[in-house]
Design a protein around this motif. Structure first.
Motif, PDB file in Angstrom:
ATOM      1  N   ASN A 297      -3.217 -29.104  28.367  1.00  0.00           N
ATOM      2  CA  ASN A 297      -2.542 -30.376  28.562  1.00  0.00           C
ATOM      3  C   ASN A 297      -1.451 -30.250  29.609  1.00  0.00           C
ATOM      4  OD1 ASN A 297      -3.775 -32.231  26.598  1.00  0.00           O
ATOM      5  ND2 ASN A 297      -3.011 -30.772  25.083  1.00  0.00           N
ATOM      6  N   GLY A 298      -0.969 -31.380  30.068  1.00  0.00           N
ATOM      7  CA  GLY A 298       0.111 -31.412  31.039  1.00  0.00           C
ATOM      8  C   GLY A 298       0.783 -32.763  31.010  1.00  0.00           C
ATOM      9  N   PRO A 299       1.773 -32.965  31.867  1.00  0.00           N
ATOM     10  CA  PRO A 299       2.443 -34.270  31.919  1.00  0.00           C
ATOM     11  C   PRO A 299       1.507 -35.364  32.419  1.00  0.00           C
ATOM     12  CG  PRO A 299       3.177 -32.860  33.716  1.00  0.00           C
ATOM     13  CD  PRO A 299       2.349 -31.999  32.816  1.00  0.00           C
ATOM     14  N   ASP A 300       1.791 -36.586  32.002  1.00  0.00           N
ATOM     15  CA  ASP A 300       0.977 -37.712  32.462  1.00  0.00           C
ATOM     16  C   ASP A 300       1.113 -37.890  33.969  1.00  0.00           C
ATOM     17  OD1 ASP A 300       0.046 -38.389  29.937  1.00  0.00           O
ATOM     18  OD2 ASP A 300       1.771 -39.676  29.524  1.00  0.00           O
ATOM     19  N   PRO A 301       0.029 -38.218  34.671  1.00  0.00           N
ATOM     20  CA  PRO A 301       0.131 -38.537  36.090  1.00  0.00           C
ATOM     21  C   PRO A 301       1.036 -39.749  36.299  1.00  0.00           C
ATOM     22  CG  PRO A 301      -2.155 -38.236  35.437  1.00  0.00           C
ATOM     23  CD  PRO A 301      -1.359 -38.298  34.180  1.00  0.00           C
ATOM     24  N   GLN A 302       1.665 -39.829  37.441  1.00  0.00           N
ATOM     25  CA  GLN A 302       2.527 -40.959  37.764  1.00  0.00           C
ATOM     26  C   GLN A 302       1.883 -41.814  38.841  1.00  0.00           C
ATOM     27  OE1 GLN A 302       6.696 -39.998  38.478  1.00  0.00           O
ATOM     28  NE2 GLN A 302       6.456 -38.065  37.369  1.00  0.00           N
ATOM     29  N   LEU A 303       1.916 -43.116  38.645  1.00  0.00           N
ATOM     30  CA  LEU A 303       1.435 -44.072  39.640  1.00  0.00           C
ATOM     31  C   LEU A 303       2.598 -44.973  40.016  1.00  0.00           C
ATOM     32  CD1 LEU A 303      -1.298 -43.141  38.302  1.00  0.00           C
ATOM     33  CD2 LEU A 303      -2.168 -45.423  38.856  1.00  0.00           C
ATOM     34  N   ARG A 304       2.903 -45.023  41.313  1.00  0.00           N
ATOM     35  CA  ARG A 304       4.027 -45.838  41.769  1.00  0.00           C
ATOM     36  C   ARG A 304       3.585 -46.702  42.947  1.00  0.00           C
ATOM     37  NH1 ARG A 304       9.155 -43.941  40.769  1.00  0.00           N
ATOM     38  NH2 ARG A 304       9.758 -45.979  41.616  1.00  0.00           N
ATOM     39  N   VAL A 305       3.904 -47.991  42.860  1.00  0.00           N
ATOM     40  CA  VAL A 305       3.678 -48.906  43.974  1.00  0.00           C
ATOM     41  C   VAL A 305       5.041 -49.373  44.455  1.00  0.00           C
ATOM     42  CG1 VAL A 305       2.653 -51.066  44.718  1.00  0.00           C
ATOM     43  CG2 VAL A 305       1.440 -49.625  43.072  1.00  0.00           C
ATOM     44  N   LEU A 306       5.345 -49.080  45.727  1.00  0.00           N
ATOM     45  CA  LEU A 306       6.655 -49.370  46.298  1.00  0.00           C
ATOM     46  C   LEU A 306       6.586 -50.556  47.251  1.00  0.00           C
ATOM     47  CD1 LEU A 306       8.422 -47.255  44.985  1.00  0.00           C
ATOM     48  CD2 LEU A 306       6.311 -46.138  45.742  1.00  0.00           C
ATOM     49  N   ASP A 307       7.768 -51.063  47.619  1.00  0.00           N
ATOM     50  CA  ASP A 307       7.820 -52.230  48.504  1.00  0.00           C
ATOM     51  C   ASP A 307       7.863 -51.865  49.980  1.00  0.00           C
ATOM     52  OD1 ASP A 307       7.764 -54.126  46.437  1.00  0.00           O
ATOM     53  OD2 ASP A 307       9.930 -53.909  46.098  1.00  0.00           O
ATOM     54  N   THR A 437       0.757 -42.822  45.004  1.00  0.00           N
ATOM     55  CA  THR A 437       1.651 -43.888  45.455  1.00  0.00           C
ATOM     56  C   THR A 437       0.969 -44.782  46.487  1.00  0.00           C
ATOM     57  OG1 THR A 437       2.576 -42.610  47.305  1.00  0.00           O
ATOM     58  CG2 THR A 437       3.646 -42.367  45.143  1.00  0.00           C
ATOM     59  N   GLY A 438       1.517 -45.972  46.617  1.00  0.00           N
ATOM     60  CA  GLY A 438       1.086 -46.909  47.635  1.00  0.00           C
ATOM     61  C   GLY A 438       2.194 -47.905  47.889  1.00  0.00           C
TER      62      GLY A 438
END
Length: 451
Positions: A297-307, A437-438
């Protein structure tokens, strides 16, 4: 790895299940079990071949005589070497040269509605790939993966263009890479002593029509001569085609690996949302994607949408710096983007973190003390403790240029499939940490990743 199959065999499995490890052990086993045999361990690119050489050296480093009988090279290199030795040197037309030939041939012809991009891919993926030498052959070809409908009248106009392309190649004394493979395959089938007793192919899902025809000739219909490792869900370079039609029938001789040793459960399950529950090839062989288990197991993936682009660089930079603070070294991290146009965004993020950068190129060599920055296509076969996949914007993933090149709505399915596969490949390079990210508006694929 030591099993006898009685014909061509293929092992499948999602990213991280150890297909390459199986291919390496298969090559080593064949060398040990057949003391006089020569083995080819191959794949479709120099980047992947370089990684195979390194891993094979670790596996059999104490057995130098074994290593002497295993050649590890990309298929294009093997073909050029054998062609030079058996048939003489040939000058292969460059991609740019072929494009120019197609452009010139189209100008000489009657008016037709197709773009240069379509003509080049139709030549490359249909006419040249299948070595179609007559109007009748082109008229009747199934054009698998090319969903644009072509009535006979349009095919006639296209064939006139492609005949001029062939004439141009002949006048310039050039051949295509597919020509080279075809000539070699015919020569080997004519009774030439085969240069290898066994061939093991890694990342087989991205082997081309011409390459598989050549590999089939190398096998010479001998039992256990051909072994393939690959994942249809990671096909990012080639259109689907029938292996059976080229003499490679793996029905009843295929298996699937289901234990994931490389990627955490959290990353694997999230990346799997990009793909369906099963994938099948043109010949009906099914790869079930369910039932795979990660061993850690590991940390949850992060999804980030920026401006803004600046916000994205800052977020990724902080994320990279946080990984370093946790003990991840720069050489254990990478940042991937869809195309060279987005590379400045990746560089800016790494520079924000104050970390050194190594740009990934075609040779696939990695720097141990630098963050690797590269395009998604070059991530194939690599792995890192922490991966950031940046610039997942609308019109970037999937790439707008590919969508605009489509001349028929039916072709969009293939574009979307390979673009999904590409994002899946990039995400599954991560072992422990993943950030995607996007910038608004973000890629529609991010919604699938969220589930």
């Amino acid at each position: 790895m030591e099993r006898r199959f009685g014909g061509p065999a293929r092992i499948a499995g999602s990213a991280g299940t150890g297909k390459t490890v199986v291919a390496l052990h298969r090559a080593a086993h064949l060398a040990r079990a057949n003391p006089d045999a020569r083995i080819l361990l191959t794949t479709f690119s120099e980047t992947l071949a370089s990684a195979l050489r390194t891993k094979l050296a670790r596996l059999i480093g104490t057995e130098p005589r074994l290593r002497e009988r295993i050649d590890v090279d990309p298929l294009d290199t093997v073909a050029r070497r054998l062609h030079d030795r058996m048939l003489g040197r040939a000058e292969v037309a460059s991609r740019e040269g072929l494009r120019d030939l197609v452009r010139e041939a189209a100008r000489e012809g009657v008016d037709q509605k197709f773009s240069l991009a379509f003509l080049v891919t139709e030549w490359t993926e249909v006419v040249d790939a299948w070595q179609l030498g007559s109007w009748e052959a082109y008229r009747d070809v199934a054009r698998l993966g090319r969903k644009t409908r072509l009535p006979e009248k349009q095919r006639q106009a296209l064939w006139a263009i492609f005949e001029r392309v062939r004439t141009g190649l002949t006048e310039r004394r050039l051949v295509t890479q597919a020509d080279l493979y075809s000539r070699l395959a015919a020569h080997l089938a004519g009774g030439e002593r085969l240069p290898y007793d066994f061939v093991v192919v890694d990342e087989a899902q991205d082997v081309s029509v011409a390459q598989l025809r050549f590999v089939a000739a190398l096998g010479g219909s001998r039992p256990d001569a051909l072994f393939f490792a690959g994942d249809l869900g990671q096909r990012i370079f080639q259109l689907p085609f029938s292996w059976r039609s080229l003499g490679v029938d793996i029905r009843g001789r295929s298996g699937t690996l289901r234990i994931n040793y490389r990627t955490s459960h959290q990353i694997r399950t999230q990346a799997d949302r990009l793909l369906g529950k099963h994938v099948s090839d043109v010949d009906g062989n099914m790869e079930e994607r369910g039932g795979t288990i990660s061993v850690f197991n590991g940390p949850d993936p992060q999804l980030r949408v920026l401006d803004t682009l600046g916000e994205e660089s800052a977020v990724v930079g902080r994320w990279l710096a946080d990984r370093v603070a946790e003990g991840v070294t720069p050489g254990e991290m990478s940042v991937f983007v869809r195309s060279p146009l987005e590379l400045p965004r990746a560089r800016a993020a790494v520079e924000t973190a104050g970390l050194p950068i190594a740009l990934l190129d075609d040779d696939g060599k990695l720097a141990r003390d630098r963050v690797v920055v590269g395009i998604m296509h070059l991530s194939k076969g690599l792995e890192f403790r922490a991966v950031a996949v940046m610039a997942c914007d609308d019109e970037v993933v999937p790439l707008q240029a590919r969508i605009e090149a489509v001349t028929d709505e039916g072709d969009l399915e293939e574009v979307y499939d390979t673009e999904r596969h590409l994002l899946y490949v990039a995400c599954t390079r991560a072992r422990d940490h993943l950030l995607v990210t996007g910038v608004n508006p973000a890629s529609e694929f991010l919604q699938d990743l969220r589930g």
